[in-house]
Structure formats: structure tokens, C-alpha cells
Design a protein around this motif. Structure first.
Motif, PDB file in Angstrom:
ATOM      1  N   UNK A  71      19.150   7.348  17.254  1.00  9.68           N
ATOM      2  CA  UNK A  71      18.110   7.871  18.243  1.00  9.68           C
ATOM      3  C   UNK A  71      18.620   9.297  18.745  1.00  9.68           C
ATOM      4  N   UNK A  72      17.867  10.189  18.264  1.00 14.43           N
ATOM      5  CA  UNK A  72      17.800  11.452  18.476  1.00 14.43           C
ATOM      6  C   UNK A  72      16.829  12.121  19.660  1.00 14.43           C
ATOM      7  N   UNK A  73      16.135  11.022  20.463  1.00 15.26           N
ATOM      8  CA  UNK A  73      15.381  11.564  21.264  1.00 15.26           C
ATOM      9  C   UNK A  73      15.969  11.674  22.763  1.00 15.26           C
ATOM     10  N   UNK A  74      15.022  11.986  23.600  1.00 16.29           N
ATOM     11  CA  UNK A  74      15.737  12.416  24.723  1.00 16.29           C
ATOM     12  C   UNK A  74      16.088  11.180  25.595  1.00 16.29           C
ATOM     13  N   UNK A  75      15.249  10.097  25.385  1.00 17.05           N
ATOM     14  CA  UNK A  75      15.708   8.799  26.048  1.00 17.05           C
ATOM     15  C   UNK A  75      16.999   8.257  25.396  1.00 17.05           C
ATOM     16  N   UNK A  76      17.055   8.616  24.029  1.00 15.12           N
ATOM     17  CA  UNK A  76      18.302   8.416  23.318  1.00 15.12           C
ATOM     18  C   UNK A  76      19.777   9.364  23.913  1.00 15.12           C
ATOM     19  N   UNK A  77      19.355  10.503  24.287  1.00 17.69           N
ATOM     20  CA  UNK A  77      20.466  11.252  24.918  1.00 17.69           C
ATOM     21  C   UNK A  77      20.985  10.678  26.163  1.00 17.69           C
ATOM     22  N   UNK A  78      19.801  10.296  27.032  1.00 16.56           N
ATOM     23  CA  UNK A  78      20.301   9.908  28.518  1.00 16.56           C
ATOM     24  C   UNK A  78      20.890   8.474  28.280  1.00 16.56           C
ATOM     25  N   UNK A  79      20.613   7.834  27.231  1.00 19.89           N
ATOM     26  CA  UNK A  79      21.277   6.389  26.885  1.00 19.89           C
ATOM     27  C   UNK A  79      22.768   6.863  26.886  1.00 19.89           C
ATOM     28  N   UNK A  80      22.993   7.777  25.900  1.00 22.93           N
ATOM     29  CA  UNK A  80      24.254   8.249  25.552  1.00 22.93           C
ATOM     30  C   UNK A  80      25.308   8.602  26.644  1.00 22.93           C
ATOM     31  N   UNK A  81      24.424   9.403  27.398  1.00 21.36           N
ATOM     32  CA  UNK A  81      25.077  10.099  28.651  1.00 21.36           C
ATOM     33  C   UNK A  81      25.500   8.704  29.639  1.00 21.36           C
ATOM     34  N   UNK A  82      24.665   8.074  29.848  1.00 18.34           N
ATOM     35  CA  UNK A  82      24.778   7.063  30.733  1.00 18.34           C
ATOM     36  C   UNK A  82      25.831   5.970  30.230  1.00 18.34           C
ATOM     37  N   UNK A  83      25.540   5.494  29.084  1.00 14.19           N
ATOM     38  CA  UNK A  83      26.429   4.433  28.663  1.00 14.19           C
ATOM     39  C   UNK A  83      27.635   4.654  27.983  1.00 14.19           C
ATOM     40  N   UNK A  84      27.814   5.972  27.518  1.00 14.84           N
ATOM     41  CA  UNK A  84      28.842   6.365  26.412  1.00 14.84           C
ATOM     42  C   UNK A  84      29.801   7.518  27.188  1.00 14.84           C
ATOM     43  N   UNK A  86      29.598   9.766  30.126  1.00 12.38           N
ATOM     44  CA  UNK A  86      30.150   9.905  31.166  1.00 12.38           C
ATOM     45  C   UNK A  86      31.393   8.781  31.513  1.00 12.38           C
ATOM     46  N   UNK A  87      30.785   7.579  31.307  1.00 13.08           N
ATOM     47  CA  UNK A  87      31.969   6.373  31.404  1.00 13.08           C
ATOM     48  C   UNK A  87      33.233   6.831  31.008  1.00 13.08           C
ATOM     49  N   UNK A  88      33.125   7.243  29.471  1.00 13.72           N
ATOM     50  CA  UNK A  88      34.379   7.515  28.798  1.00 13.72           C
ATOM     51  C   UNK A  88      35.237   8.570  29.350  1.00 13.72           C
ATOM     52  N   UNK A  90      35.049   9.300  32.458  1.00 18.56           N
ATOM     53  CA  UNK A  90      35.654   8.832  33.924  1.00 18.56           C
ATOM     54  C   UNK A  90      36.954   8.060  33.685  1.00 18.56           C
ATOM     55  N   UNK A  91      36.741   7.088  32.583  1.00 14.59           N
ATOM     56  CA  UNK A  91      37.999   6.413  32.247  1.00 14.59           C
ATOM     57  C   UNK A  91      39.028   7.129  31.749  1.00 14.59           C
ATOM     58  N   UNK A  92      38.889   8.175  30.984  1.00 19.02           N
ATOM     59  CA  UNK A  92      40.069   9.255  30.676  1.00 19.02           C
ATOM     60  C   UNK A  92      40.569   9.616  32.082  1.00 19.02           C
ATOM     61  N   UNK A  93      39.805   9.853  33.040  1.00 15.61           N
ATOM     62  CA  UNK A  93      40.277  10.705  34.333  1.00 15.61           C
ATOM     63  C   UNK A  93      41.276   9.713  35.019  1.00 15.61           C
ATOM     64  N   UNK A  94      40.586   8.127  34.875  1.00 16.49           N
ATOM     65  CA  UNK A  94      41.625   7.333  35.347  1.00 16.49           C
ATOM     66  C   UNK A  94      42.797   7.093  34.612  1.00 16.49           C
ATOM     67  N   UNK A  95      42.708   6.829  33.272  1.00 10.87           N
ATOM     68  CA  UNK A  95      44.011   6.810  32.671  1.00 10.87           C
ATOM     69  C   UNK A  95      44.988   7.874  32.716  1.00 10.87           C
ATOM     70  N   UNK A  96      44.562   9.094  33.031  1.00 10.68           N
ATOM     71  CA  UNK A  96      45.635  10.284  33.130  1.00 10.68           C
ATOM     72  C   UNK A  96      46.264  10.079  34.487  1.00 10.68           C
ATOM     73  N   UNK A  97      45.481   9.694  35.449  1.00 13.16           N
ATOM     74  CA  UNK A  97      46.262   9.502  36.736  1.00 13.16           C
ATOM     75  C   UNK A  97      47.074   8.266  36.704  1.00 13.16           C
TER      76      UNK A  97
END
Length: 237
Positions: A71-84, A86-88, A90-97
Motif C-alpha cells: 500500500x503506497x497511498x497516504x493512508x498506507x504511509x500513515x499506517x507505516x509511521x504509526x505502526x512501524x 515510530x515504534x521501532x 522508540x524501541x531502539x532508543x529504549x534499548x540503547x539506554x
């Protein structure tokens, strides 16, 4: 500053590039206080290891997260940002700390306790200066005030003034190293080495506990240590 600007404006590359002239005068020069070092004396600066952080994040988003999405649509992009994406991040930030904390691994014995639970780059910076300070003779370090000291340069006839700051004043050393990084230099550690009543704790708490030079304890508490990958971190074991 003015001489540097004159040199640029008289250069062949500048004179032959109208777009550069327009950008320099209308954009860069108007905001010079934001990135010229002479306007940032007395302010803590954070080194950025990339020429363009936004472009780096954009490349990671496209190459690591969107590339294999159907899904290359705008809604697909928002979904990737929200589900993949940004969480990834943030997890990297948590793990490195978490990986850098003494809750995960014990620090090497030669690393002082006051450098525990700090970002690896801060620990490496301070350890290098601490080691270099051992070559400064104690006779080259003198007290001129309660929290003010003079340290003779090991490379020239200069003397650097060290001040450990207060609740309202920034700690400082007149050496180039401190002016560049705003982090403890070898002259500060040389003072620590000579005087028993002066130590890391002599720095203002707001400075030593700054978010720039400490780990994020909040995310460390929320970390799942069992999910962390084994990593050979140079400063821990």
C-alpha cells in the motif's frame, strides 16, 4: 565573521552562482546566530553525526519500512509511521539506554562510579580526558579561588582557567576542548586529581544531571531486558 563573509562573497564560486548568493543572503545569513559558533559561546551543544538528520530519517523510512509495503497511498504511509517506523525508533532508543545502564551489565572496574549510567559517547569522552590528565604534573595545577583554578598547558606556555560553575553559572575551562564540546576536559580532571575537596560532585547538579550527559532512567525502567540482543559494548561487560 565579517572577514569570512567578505572572503566568501569575493570567491569565484560565489560570484558565479546567483542561487548561492540568494540563499546565503536571504536564508543563511539571516539565521547566522543559530549555527555560527561565535554566537553560541556559553551554550551546551550536541554533536550530530550526520549532515542532515531529516534526510537520514527519510532514507531509513523509505529503504527499511516503505520499500516492501504494498500500500503506497497516504493512508498506507500513515499506517507505516504509526505502526512501524515510530515504534521501532522508540524501541531502539529504549534499548540503547538500557544496554548502557548498570542494570543490564556491570561497568569495567576502571570506570569511576560517577560515569556510570551515562551515554557511551560521554563515558568515552571523559575517560580519554581522565587518562590524559594523569600526565599533567600536580605542580602545574593551582587554586586561585574557591572554585577557580589555573592549569598550565602541557603543550605551550599558556595557562587555562577552570571554573566549576554554580547553580546559575555554567562550568567552564578556557581550553579549546571545553569550548568545542562543553564537556569536562583534562584540565578539570587534573584538578580532581590534585585536590581532595574537588571532585565530579563539584559540578552543578543541573549540569551533571543534564539530559545531554545522562541516560533516560524513565525508559530504562520500562525496558524488557530479556528482549535485548547481546551486544559487545566497549564500556561494559
Amino acid at each position: 565573521m565579517s572577514s569570512a563573509v567578505d572572503t566568501l562573497e569575493q570567491s569565484e564560486a560565489y560570484m558565479e552562482n546567483p542561487k548561492l548568493q540568494k540563499y546565503f543572503k536571504n536564508v543563511w545569513l539571516k539565521e547566522k546566530e543559530r549555527w555560527v559558533s561565535m554566537y553560541r559561546v556559553g551554550k551546551m551543544r550536541v554533536p550530530v553525526g550526520t549532515n542532515n538528520g531529516v534526510e537520514r530519517q527519510n532514507r531509513m523510512l523509505k529503504e527499511c519500512h516503505i520499500k516492501f509495503q504494498v500500500d503506497k497511498s497516504l493512508s498506507g504511509l500513515v499506517k507505516v509511521l504509526h505502526k512501524d517506523f515510530l515504534p521501532a525508533g522508540y524501541k531502539k532508543y529504549i534499548d540503547e539506554n538500557a544496554l548502557a545502564s548498570d542494570s543490564y551489565r556491570s561497568y569495567l572496574n576502571y570506570i569511576p562510579p560517577y560515569l556510570h549510567n551515562r551515554p557511551p559517547k560521554i563515558v568515552k569522552h571523559c575517560m580519554k580526558r581522565l587518562n590524559n590528565a594523569s600526565s599533567i604534573p600536580t605542580d602545574d595545577v593551582t587554586r586561585v579561588g574557591c572554585t577557580v583554578f589555573k592549569v598550565r598547558s602541557s603543550e605551550s606556555l599558556l595557562e587555562y582557567e577552570v571554573y566549576f560553575g554554580s547553580e546559575s553559572e555554567f562550568p567552564k575551562c578556557s581550553c579549546p576542548d571545553f569550548k568545542k564540546w562543553f564537556l569536562p576536559c583534562k584540565h578539570m580532571f587534573a584538578v580532581f586529581n590534585k585536590y581532595d575537596d574537588v571532585s565530579w560532585n563539584s559540578l552543578p547538579k543541573w549540569y551533571s544531571d543534564s539530559v545531554y550527559i545522562t541516560l533516560d532512567n524513565y525508559v530504562i525502567k520500562t525496558s524488557d531486558y530479556n528482549s535485548l540482543k547481546q551486544s559487545d559494548i566497549a564500556l561494559s561487560r
